[in-house]
Design an enzyme around this catalytic site. Structure first.
Site, PDB file in Angstrom:
ATOM      1  N   ASP A 136       0.952  -1.178   0.026  1.00 28.53           N
ATOM      2  CA  ASP A 136      -0.103  -0.022   0.440  1.00 28.53           C
ATOM      3  C   ASP A 136       0.322   0.907  -0.449  1.00 28.53           C
ATOM      4  O   ASP A 136      -0.036   2.476   0.000  1.00 28.53           O
ATOM      5  CB  ASP A 136      -0.979  -0.172   1.239  1.00 28.53           C
ATOM      6  N   ASP A 195       3.989  -9.409   8.990  1.00 26.98           N
ATOM      7  CA  ASP A 195       4.200  -7.566   9.177  1.00 26.98           C
ATOM      8  C   ASP A 195       5.249  -7.550   8.399  1.00 26.98           C
ATOM      9  O   ASP A 195       6.281  -8.825   8.362  1.00 26.98           O
ATOM     10  CB  ASP A 195       3.824  -7.220  10.537  1.00 26.98           C
ATOM     11  N   ASP A 197       8.232  -6.551   9.233  1.00 26.70           N
ATOM     12  CA  ASP A 197       9.709  -6.362  10.366  1.00 26.70           C
ATOM     13  C   ASP A 197       9.576  -7.333  10.468  1.00 26.70           C
ATOM     14  O   ASP A 197      10.453  -7.977  11.547  1.00 26.70           O
ATOM     15  CB  ASP A 197       9.188  -5.907  10.931  1.00 26.70           C
ATOM     16  N   ASP A 289      -7.015  -7.541  13.881  1.00 26.48           N
ATOM     17  CA  ASP A 289      -7.094  -9.147  14.622  1.00 26.48           C
ATOM     18  C   ASP A 289      -7.398  -9.479  15.000  1.00 26.48           C
ATOM     19  O   ASP A 289      -7.861 -10.405  15.303  1.00 26.48           O
ATOM     20  CB  ASP A 289      -4.879  -8.527  14.005  1.00 26.48           C
TER      21      ASP A 289
END
Length: 533
Positions: A136, A195, A197, A289
């Protein structure tokens, strides 16, 4: 002589005015103290003690459960069927389930290579895995770099898809939802989410997928987080202590007793059928989540936490990034609680005991009470009793219960026991920010849907160039000054001075130390600039 007379006249006028103001303030304080302040403070003390007891019972309950788990060794392999997946001569690789790996990212210039590389390095039959990069990014340079990286892995034979959207509607939830709509996803059974990282080990899927394959009632397998920069500074050590308790106790207890806990948004594998049955990803809060996990639980699905499987990731290294993260993590659950409370109560698929656990324990005590009582009791009410000695706080509420709760929280990170005092001070300071965010979520006010991606440094940590990022933050004075923390520090300092001058000197040491902690954070100087010894 004439000049001296004028000076004396001005001086007498100033001190006379000051004495008049002080006297008037004293008279007003005396008039409202007994009929208004004292009753309100007594009610506040009672409510805070009640919330402290609720939190205390919750912590003790989880400590007892986790102790029993450790003693009797009820490992996941004993509670659920597990056996390694094996090759089938006749079916070949088609005997393995098809797995989708989603990596949502937004301008992740520092870490995109790490996350994509780790996902493409997962050990699984190459024709039974699809890596989906959901980008995005609004920065064209970053977007181009991510695209090139995906092409590089595709040239190595990895089945990787680079997906972009025209807008950021729904933020992360919108990206994940859009990602599941692609035609090639229909052949997938499970989806692993990481995610930008997060760096899973190559055998991640071999350790998690068998649980989902052999136990059709399971919808989610959640792994534990492992922090690559926990030793970077004092602030990251404080974060490690809080998160270790969350994973090693809260998630473990939820998984073992109720088969329910909040999905952490990453480092987990979902059964796609369960996501669809629960209604898919929703962007109505900033904790998509947790929203999905609660809805899936209400459909009767069970969750499993695997503490033995750890996925490397990065903790926020700056106070600014940490504050944004904590706002989202505190505001989102409170807002979701507001939206789903009645839905949980009316649900007929789960037991009453599970409803009580989700509403009271998971949401009310951990996501609302824990933040509010920490700030209101230890930062506002307890210091106020110094100014109003007519109101007393029993020693069990002011000392014993907080001490036990603190020690129970510390069991998750034994190596940091010597930092316990710093952790207490830091958590009390952050409780102001979390309490404000909690009320924003409950009242659905102002910044309720604010979503700011947590800043990451990635390779800068390894190259020791992170100090440049720190200096950049130090130069921006507006980002450093936090007026609410500064005001709280001034209030605590005043109460400490009053305690020495007129009080019983019960809390002056705590008040002074805690006030300095607030003032340090108020000026933006926190663990970011304090390296560990």
């Amino acid at each position: 002589m004439e000049g001296l007379s004028r000076t004396n006249l001005v001086s007498d006028t100033f001190y006379g005015t000051r004495d008049d103001i002080t006297e008037q303030f004293g008279i007003m304080w005396g008039q409202i103290k007994a009929p208004l302040i004292v009753p309100l403070l007594r009610i506040s003390v009672f409510l805070c003690l009640a919330m402290s007891v609720m939190l205390f019972i919750e912590r003790v309950y989880m400590f007892v459960v986790i102790t029993l788990l450790k003693v009797f060794g009820t490992k996941p392999e004993k509670r659920y069927k597990w056996e390694p997946l094996k090759d089938d001569v006749e079916l070949g690789n088609s005997s393995y389930p098809m797995v989708l790996v989603q990596i949502p990212m937004y301008n992740e210039k520092e870490v995109y290579q790490l996350s994509i590389g780790a996902a493409c390095g997962l050990s699984w039959p190459s024709d039974r895995i699809i890596v989906q990069v959901l980008d995005d990014s609004t920065d064209p340079i970053t977007k181009n770099l991510v695209d090139i990286e995906c092409q590089r892995w595709a040239s190595k034979g990895i089945n990787i898809k680079y997906e972009v959207r025209d807008n950021r509607s729904g933020y992360k939830a919108g990206a994940l939802k859009e990602g599941l709509k692609h035609s090639y996803v229909k052949q997938c059974d499970f989806v692993a989410i990481f995610d930008a990282d997060f760096q899973p080990e190559p055998d991640f899927l071999w350790q998690t997928i068998p649980f989902l394959v052999h136990n059709p009632e399971l919808s989610l397998v959640q792994a534990r987080w492992k922090y690559v920069n926990a030793d970077e500074c004092l602030m990251t050590r404080m974060q490690e202590m809080s998160l270790d308790y969350h994973f090693s106790v809260e998630q473990e207890v939820g998984s073992s007793t109720h088969a329910f806990f909040g999905f952490n948004g990453t480092a987990g594998v979902w059964r796609i059928a369960a996501i669809d049955e629960a209604g898919g990803w929703k962007d109505r809060t900033t904790v998509e989540d947790m929203d999905l996990a609660v809805r899936a639980s209400l459909k009767g699905w069970k969750f499993l936490f695997l503490g033995s499987v750890k996925v490397k990731n990065e903790l926020p290294s700056t106070l600014k990034a940490y504050r944004y993260q904590q706002h989202r993590w505190s505001c989102g659950p409170a807002n979701l609680f507001r939206k789903m409370c009645m839905e949980i109560i009316r649900n007929k698929k789960v037991s009453l005991w599970k409803k009580v656990h989700v509403i009271y324990s998971f949401f009310f005590v951990r996501k609302v009470v824990a933040h509010i009582v920490t700030f209101v009791f230890y930062v506002v009410v307890l210091p106020a009793t110094v100014l109003v000695p007519e109101v007393e706080v029993p020693k069990w509420g002011a000392v014993y219960i907080p001490a036990i709760i603190t020690l129970l929280n510390a069991v998750g990170t034994p190596r940091s026991l010597h930092l316990l005092v710093f952790w207490i001070l830091f958590e009390n300071v952050m409780s102001l920010h979390r309490t404000k965010a909690t009320f924003i979520g409950l009242l659905e006010a102002g910044r309720v849907n604010e979503w700011i991606v947590t800043e990451k440094l990635g390779d800068a940590l390894k190259l020791k160039s992170a100090t440049k990022a720190f200096k950049k933050h130090r130069m921006r004075l507006g980002d450093r000054i936090h007026l609410l923390e500064f005001a709280a520090g001034a209030y605590l300092f005043f109460c400490g001075c009053y305690d020495i001058a007129f009080g019983t000197n019960h809390y002056f040491l705590y008040l002074f130390i805690q006030s300095f902690a607030f003032l340090i954070v108020g000026f933006g100087y926190v663990g970011t600039f304090i390296p560990n010894s």
